[in-house]
Write a protein that holds these residues in place. Structure first.
Motif, short mmCIF file in Angstrom:
data_model
loop_
_atom_site.label_atom_id
_atom_site.label_comp_id
_atom_site.label_asym_id
_atom_site.label_seq_id
_atom_site.Cartn_x
_atom_site.Cartn_y
_atom_site.Cartn_z
N THR A 4 1.00 -1.05 -0.02
CA THR A 4 0.05 -0.12 0.12
C THR A 4 0.87 1.18 -0.02
O THR A 4 2.06 1.24 0.46
CB THR A 4 -0.83 0.09 1.18
N ALA A 14 -0.09 5.28 0.93
CA ALA A 14 -0.80 6.22 1.08
C ALA A 14 -2.38 5.65 1.38
O ALA A 14 -3.21 6.40 0.94
CB ALA A 14 -0.93 7.57 0.29
N GLY A 15 -2.32 4.46 1.86
CA GLY A 15 -3.70 3.62 1.87
C GLY A 15 -4.04 3.20 0.88
O GLY A 15 -5.44 2.70 0.71
N ARG A 16 -3.53 3.21 -0.45
CA ARG A 16 -4.24 2.75 -1.72
C ARG A 16 -3.22 1.64 -2.16
O ARG A 16 -1.93 1.67 -1.88
CB ARG A 16 -4.21 3.69 -2.68
N TYR A 27 -5.11 4.14 -7.93
CA TYR A 27 -5.93 5.16 -7.69
C TYR A 27 -7.41 4.81 -7.63
O TYR A 27 -7.68 4.03 -8.42
CB TYR A 27 -5.67 6.53 -8.30
N ARG A 28 -8.26 5.62 -6.86
CA ARG A 28 -9.81 5.22 -6.93
C ARG A 28 -10.24 5.56 -8.22
O ARG A 28 -9.67 6.76 -8.99
CB ARG A 28 -10.41 6.08 -5.94
N ASP A 31 -5.37 11.04 -4.60
CA ASP A 31 -4.79 9.69 -4.22
C ASP A 31 -3.17 10.04 -4.75
O ASP A 31 -2.40 9.46 -4.31
CB ASP A 31 -5.39 8.46 -4.95
N ALA A 42 -1.21 12.26 -2.71
CA ALA A 42 -0.98 11.50 -1.49
C ALA A 42 0.13 10.50 -1.43
O ALA A 42 1.11 10.30 -0.59
CB ALA A 42 -2.30 10.90 -1.05
N ALA A 43 0.31 9.69 -2.86
CA ALA A 43 1.12 8.73 -3.01
C ALA A 43 2.59 9.50 -3.19
O ALA A 43 3.62 9.02 -2.66
CB ALA A 43 0.90 7.90 -4.26
N ALA A 79 3.81 10.28 0.16
CA ALA A 79 4.09 9.03 0.73
C ALA A 79 5.51 8.73 0.70
O ALA A 79 6.37 8.02 1.31
CB ALA A 79 3.00 8.07 0.65
#
Length: 297
Positions: free
Chosen positions: A54, A56-58, A109-110, A123, A126-127, A130
């Protein structure tokens, strides 16, 4: 001779299997399944290693080849913001890891329509953060992407600049989708992959209530000043040829060091055939060199 036959075969395969799947009447969920199967023909180089995790939570898949280096590529996959994944792009990311000598982190990503704009951009940002938090210096991080992911890569660089964050070392985009208004789509005699009706629907699903002229959706309408060196590759047999050429022109006009490569008689994101098609292999080799040359010492 053999390469010419291979090009012909691959073009026919794209036209008969991929293009029909990218039809606006086919549900997005079905398209995701069909395209994931189609990408099985894109194979990573032997010896490439993959690590799922993962960022950044993805979900992310990190691709590496050979010894670790100081650089990392944040890779943003294509698929009109509605299909595609890190898994579908393992072949391409693997070849880019080999040619760049970098770790390639391909982000899941979403996707729209479940998560419209700006979810993908949020996303990606955030990546980026991260990777910095993991210890990578910004000048050792390149950003790359294909199709929608190429547009997303440019949009991310614009957002980073506008929010006074450090910039990546370079940008590399394959067949970038940079104008979701589709007002100046190219009309090739042969388009083996994309359908304009499908990309128009994907644009609407991703944009939601946002104007399609928003530069973070359609970077060609944005300000390119201060962006890092850029490599743009595109095929002549695709409706996004104008997107790539307009992107390169706008970047150059803003003083961005920009290299545009148009590959005659090749199709949308032909680089997925790297390792099979010589011209695709050479294109990814150029991309790897571009990334290496702009990493800080």
């Amino acid at each position: 001779m053999l390469q010419h036959l291979l090009e012909t075969t691959l073009r026919q395969t794209m036209n008969r299997l991929v293009r029909p799947a990218l039809h606006p009447v086919i549900p997005v969920s079905v398209q995701r399944t069909l395209i994931s199967q189609a990408y099985r023909s894109s194979v990573a180089p032997r010896g490439c290693r993959f690590q799922a995790g993962t960022l950044a939570g993805r979900p992310v898949i990190k691709s590496s080849f050979g010894q670790a280096t100081r650089g990392v590529v944040l890779y943003l996959h294509g698929g009109g913001y509605i299909i595609g994944s890190a898994a579908t792009h393992k072949g391409l990311s693997g070849h880019l890891a080999k040619t760049s000598g970098c770790l390639v982190a391909t982000l899941d990503y979403r996707l729209a329509p479940e998560h419209p704009f700006p979810a993908a951009l949020d996303d990606a940002e955030a990546a980026w953060q991260a990777l910095i938090d993991e210890g990578f210096a910004p000048e050792h991080i390149a950003i790359a992407g294909d199709s929608a992911g190429g547009g997303l890569a440019i949009a991310l660089a614009m957002r980073l600049r506008d929010t006074h964050q450090p910039m990546p070392s370079s940008l590399t985009v394959f067949s970038p989708w940079t104008d979701l208004t589709q007002q100046t789509l190219y009309s090739p005699a042969c388009e083996p992959v994309l359908q304009a009706r499908w990309t128009a629907k994907a644009a609407t699903l991703y944009a939601g209530d946002e104007s399609l002229r928003n530069p973070l959706l359609s970077p060609v309408f944005g300000n390119f000043q201060g962006l890092p060196p850029m490599l743009v590759q595109v095929g002549s047999q695709e409706i996004l040829l104008n997107d790539a050429e307009r992107l390169a022109s706008a970047a150059r006009a803003a003083g961005v060091k920009t290299q545009l490569e148009v590959f005659n008689n090749l199709w949308h994101v032909f680089q997925v055939h790297s390792g099979q098609l010589d011209r695709a292999t050479a294109a990814v080799a150029t991309a790897g060199l571009h990334i290496r040359e702009h990493l800080a010492d």
